[in-house]
Design a protein around this motif. Structure first.
Motif, PDB file in Angstrom:
ATOM      1  N   GLY A 120       1.041  -1.246   0.039  1.00  0.00           N
ATOM      2  CA  GLY A 120       0.051  -0.151  -0.238  1.00  0.00           C
ATOM      3  C   GLY A 120       0.264   1.311   0.070  1.00  0.00           C
ATOM      4  O   GLY A 120       2.021   1.117   0.213  1.00  0.00           O
ATOM      5  N   LEU A 121       0.196   2.572   0.007  1.00  0.00           N
ATOM      6  CA  LEU A 121       0.865   3.678  -0.061  1.00  0.00           C
ATOM      7  C   LEU A 121       1.876   4.126   1.200  1.00  0.00           C
ATOM      8  O   LEU A 121       2.737   4.686   1.463  1.00  0.00           O
ATOM      9  N   ILE A 122       0.903   3.936   2.440  1.00  0.00           N
ATOM     10  CA  ILE A 122       1.818   3.480   3.812  1.00  0.00           C
ATOM     11  C   ILE A 122       2.428   2.509   3.806  1.00  0.00           C
ATOM     12  O   ILE A 122       3.966   3.298   4.388  1.00  0.00           O
ATOM     13  N   ASP A 123       3.178   1.793   2.450  1.00  0.00           N
ATOM     14  CA  ASP A 123       3.726   1.132   3.000  1.00  0.00           C
ATOM     15  C   ASP A 123       5.151   2.027   2.334  1.00  0.00           C
ATOM     16  O   ASP A 123       6.598   1.195   2.962  1.00  0.00           O
ATOM     17  N   PHE A 124       5.000   2.508   1.557  1.00  0.00           N
ATOM     18  CA  PHE A 124       6.059   3.218   0.798  1.00  0.00           C
ATOM     19  C   PHE A 124       6.286   4.524   1.255  1.00  0.00           C
ATOM     20  O   PHE A 124       8.149   4.493   1.535  1.00  0.00           O
ATOM     21  N   VAL A 125       5.406   4.926   2.376  1.00  0.00           N
ATOM     22  CA  VAL A 125       5.844   5.926   3.194  1.00  0.00           C
ATOM     23  C   VAL A 125       7.003   5.346   3.755  1.00  0.00           C
ATOM     24  O   VAL A 125       7.922   6.841   4.972  1.00  0.00           O
ATOM     25  N   LEU A 126       6.598   5.089   4.266  1.00  0.00           N
ATOM     26  CA  LEU A 126       7.434   3.904   5.418  1.00  0.00           C
ATOM     27  C   LEU A 126       8.639   3.543   5.407  1.00  0.00           C
ATOM     28  O   LEU A 126       9.065   2.642   5.858  1.00  0.00           O
ATOM     29  N   GLY A 127       8.969   3.111   4.129  1.00  0.00           N
ATOM     30  CA  GLY A 127       9.983   2.649   3.626  1.00  0.00           C
ATOM     31  C   GLY A 127      11.178   3.502   4.136  1.00  0.00           C
ATOM     32  O   GLY A 127      11.341   4.141   3.884  1.00  0.00           O
ATOM     33  N   TRP A 128      12.273   2.398   3.653  1.00  0.00           N
ATOM     34  CA  TRP A 128      13.353   2.783   3.469  1.00  0.00           C
ATOM     35  C   TRP A 128      14.563   3.561   4.931  1.00  0.00           C
ATOM     36  O   TRP A 128      13.709   2.856   6.038  1.00  0.00           O
ATOM     37  N   ASP A 129      14.286   4.696   5.115  1.00  0.00           N
ATOM     38  CA  ASP A 129      14.966   5.769   5.685  1.00  0.00           C
ATOM     39  C   ASP A 129      13.909   5.787   6.441  1.00  0.00           C
ATOM     40  O   ASP A 129      14.348   6.593   7.591  1.00  0.00           O
ATOM     41  N   ALA A 130      13.083   6.390   6.212  1.00  0.00           N
ATOM     42  CA  ALA A 130      12.018   6.385   7.368  1.00  0.00           C
ATOM     43  C   ALA A 130      11.646   5.755   8.338  1.00  0.00           C
ATOM     44  O   ALA A 130      11.354   6.030   9.537  1.00  0.00           O
ATOM     45  N   GLN A 131      11.755   4.551   8.613  1.00  0.00           N
ATOM     46  CA  GLN A 131      12.234   3.314   8.691  1.00  0.00           C
ATOM     47  C   GLN A 131      12.370   3.418  10.433  1.00  0.00           C
ATOM     48  O   GLN A 131      12.693   3.264  11.774  1.00  0.00           O
ATOM     49  N   TRP A 132      14.285   4.150   9.841  1.00  0.00           N
ATOM     50  CA  TRP A 132      15.186   5.321  10.944  1.00  0.00           C
ATOM     51  C   TRP A 132      15.207   6.008  11.667  1.00  0.00           C
ATOM     52  O   TRP A 132      15.039   6.113  13.125  1.00  0.00           O
ATOM     53  N   TYR A 133      14.180   6.810  10.852  1.00  0.00           N
ATOM     54  CA  TYR A 133      13.574   7.941  11.209  1.00  0.00           C
ATOM     55  C   TYR A 133      12.438   7.794  12.951  1.00  0.00           C
ATOM     56  O   TYR A 133      12.205   8.200  13.402  1.00  0.00           O
ATOM     57  N   TRP A 134      11.187   6.648  11.971  1.00  0.00           N
ATOM     58  CA  TRP A 134      10.553   5.909  13.280  1.00  0.00           C
ATOM     59  C   TRP A 134      11.720   5.032  14.498  1.00  0.00           C
ATOM     60  O   TRP A 134      10.636   5.846  15.488  1.00  0.00           O
ATOM     61  N   LEU A 135      12.197   5.231  13.913  1.00  0.00           N
ATOM     62  CA  LEU A 135      12.895   4.195  15.288  1.00  0.00           C
ATOM     63  C   LEU A 135      13.506   5.612  16.236  1.00  0.00           C
ATOM     64  O   LEU A 135      13.676   5.552  17.832  1.00  0.00           O
ATOM     65  N   VAL A 136      14.204   6.348  15.750  1.00  0.00           N
ATOM     66  CA  VAL A 136      14.854   7.543  16.870  1.00  0.00           C
ATOM     67  C   VAL A 136      13.467   8.227  17.323  1.00  0.00           C
ATOM     68  O   VAL A 136      13.413   8.220  18.972  1.00  0.00           O
ATOM     69  N   ALA A 137      12.210   7.775  16.919  1.00  0.00           N
ATOM     70  CA  ALA A 137      10.789   8.304  17.407  1.00  0.00           C
ATOM     71  C   ALA A 137      10.895   7.727  18.199  1.00  0.00           C
ATOM     72  O   ALA A 137      10.358   8.529  19.713  1.00  0.00           O
ATOM     73  N   GLU A 138      10.567   6.744  17.995  1.00  0.00           N
ATOM     74  CA  GLU A 138      10.240   5.928  19.318  1.00  0.00           C
ATOM     75  C   GLU A 138      11.136   5.211  20.240  1.00  0.00           C
ATOM     76  O   GLU A 138      10.827   5.793  22.365  1.00  0.00           O
ATOM     77  N   ASP A 139      12.716   4.794  19.886  1.00  0.00           N
ATOM     78  CA  ASP A 139      13.353   4.802  20.317  1.00  0.00           C
ATOM     79  C   ASP A 139      15.285   5.629  21.704  1.00  0.00           C
ATOM     80  O   ASP A 139      15.293   5.448  22.466  1.00  0.00           O
ATOM     81  N   GLY A 140      14.517   6.907  20.356  1.00  0.00           N
ATOM     82  CA  GLY A 140      15.678   7.344  21.133  1.00  0.00           C
ATOM     83  C   GLY A 140      16.922   7.103  20.453  1.00  0.00           C
ATOM     84  O   GLY A 140      17.123   6.484  19.273  1.00  0.00           O
ATOM     85  N   TYR A 141      17.909   7.362  20.672  1.00  0.00           N
ATOM     86  CA  TYR A 141      19.209   6.982  20.003  1.00  0.00           C
ATOM     87  C   TYR A 141      20.489   6.099  21.175  1.00  0.00           C
ATOM     88  O   TYR A 141      19.848   6.378  22.154  1.00  0.00           O
TER      89      TYR A 141
END
Length: 405
Positions: A54-75
């Motif tokens: 789905g389009l949401i898969d593209f929105v959350l693909g590749w580097d977006a996963q890293w930004y998401w990880l930062v938002a959830e777990d920090g550094y």
């Protein structure tokens, strides 16, 4: 027919600029969405996104996963390691502003992905407005509008609606360039830190400020150079330099490893270089990449070095002599040269390098200067065609080492 065309042109000209830019931008986003839907239909189980994403898969693909990880777990306070003991890929390679801003917006919309999409989308629109303002006094309103068209429909236009920090960086960048050109330096004390913690690249801006200062000094007899402007330029150059190295210092302080950030960045490069890399050496990435890619293509490694030299000379000639580029004025040419030099110094060129060229978007102004309808129409068609190729190969078919947006 001519009467209808003239009437439409007049009505278009009567619209407020923000509305005109909004209509262009929404049309561009509709085209990109259609291309993404078409690409999703081409995706198979061999793709990184699997069959029927789905389009949401593209929105959350590749580097977006890293930004998401930062938002959830920090550094991480401790750098992850590979089996060989090298620093592994980790969140320190990604700046915090986009990640946490998307989290804040996502709290209102129900998910981080929704927040990331809206943030990229809205920042992209305002970046279009800022680009028009940046260019209109140099190339005219019509050419500035066409520059926005090429920018909004460009080959990398997918970045306007996925979870990447690009548009949130481009917006303050265009504003900062405009402030420098107009000699309104005070606002830059707020804009520069925002850029620095959104995406890497503020060191290129520091170099640009230095060159801008030299330019103003050399022309002080033709155009006044007040002492306060000298103070601003020096102070802002120091601020941009300090901000450019601040993330390295923060990563070092949190992890206890002064080289944490550079080691993290090199973790990605290590996947491309046989035998890995021992440390960061300025400009080495392009030499390594030239040899790597030309060997991959079955060509002599030495030919890659020649290609890099020709590329550098060619870019230099364009910035110095191309009539359309000269129309943009010396400051935008100095920014372009500064950013190209920055890329040469710090990056390892591969497929994502095309995305890293987005800060050079003011150069669309040089493409838009010719008034020929055939030329402008042809450029627009080429932009959409290149956008399709990019989306298809980076998202729908992305499963190879060179298919990374």
């Amino acid at each position: 027919m001519a009467h209808v065309t003239l009437t439409l042109a007049r009505r278009w000209a009567q619209l407020a600029l923000p509305l005109r830019i909004a209509l262009i931008y929404l049309a561009a986003r509709a085209v990109t969405t259609a291309l993404m839907i078409g690409a999703a239909a081409q995706s198979t189980s061999l793709s990184r996104f699997g069959a029927d994403p789905g389009l949401i898969d593209f929105v959350l693909g590749w580097d977006a996963q890293w930004y998401w990880l930062v938002a959830e777990d920090g550094y991480p306070s401790e750098l992850p390691r590979t089996e060989s003991g090298d620093v592994a890929e980790n969140a320190w390679a990604f700046m915090p502003v986009f990640a946490y801003a998307a989290k804040f917006v996502g709290m209102l919309l129900g998910s981080w992905g929704a927040g990331a999409f809206v943030l990229s989308f809205v920042a992209g629109y305002f970046a279009c407005l800022a680009l028009h303002r940046l260019l209109r006094d140099r190339i005219g309103r019509s050419a500035a509008t066409w520059s926005v068209v090429f920018f909004a429909f460009g080959p990398l236009a997918a970045m306007f609606q996925v979870g990447y920090a690009e548009t949130l960086f481009l917006l303050p960048l265009f504003l900062a360039l405009d402030l420098v050109i107009r000699h309104r330096y005070a606002w830059l004390y707020a804009v520069i830190p925002l850029m620095a913690f959104t995406r890497p690249g503020v060191l290129a801006f520091a170099l640009f400020l230095g060159l801008h200062g030299v330019l103003r000094w050399s022309r002080r007899r033709q155009a006044a150079l007040p002492v306060r402007d000298v103070v601003h330029i020096v102070a802002l150059g120091a601020l941009a330099t300090a901000c450019g190295f601040a993330w390295q210092a923060i990563a070092g302080a949190v992890t206890g490893d002064p080289g944490a950030y550079l080691a993290t960045e090199l973790a990605w490069r290590r996947n491309w270089i046989a035998g890995g890399v021992e440390g960061f050496v300025p400009f080495e990435g392009w030499i390594q990449a030239a040899q790597f890619w030309f060997v991959q293509w079955g060509l002599p490694a030495a030919a890659g070095l020649v290609a890099v030299f020709v590329l550098v000379v060619g870019v230099g000639c364009v910035l110095l002599f191309a009539p359309g580029v000269r129309r943009l004025g010396p400051d935008l040419r100095l920014w372009s040269a500064s950013y190209v030099l920055y890329l040469l110094a710090v990056f390892f060129p591969q497929s994502s390098t095309f995305r890293l060229l987005l800060p050079l978007s003011p150069l669309w102004g040089a493409v838009a200067v010719p008034r020929s309808r055939v030329w402008r129409g042809g450029v627009l068609i080429a932009c959409v065609a290149a956008q399709w190729v990019w989306i298809l190969h980076m998202y729908a078919l992305g499963n190879m080492f060179w298919q990374v947006p």
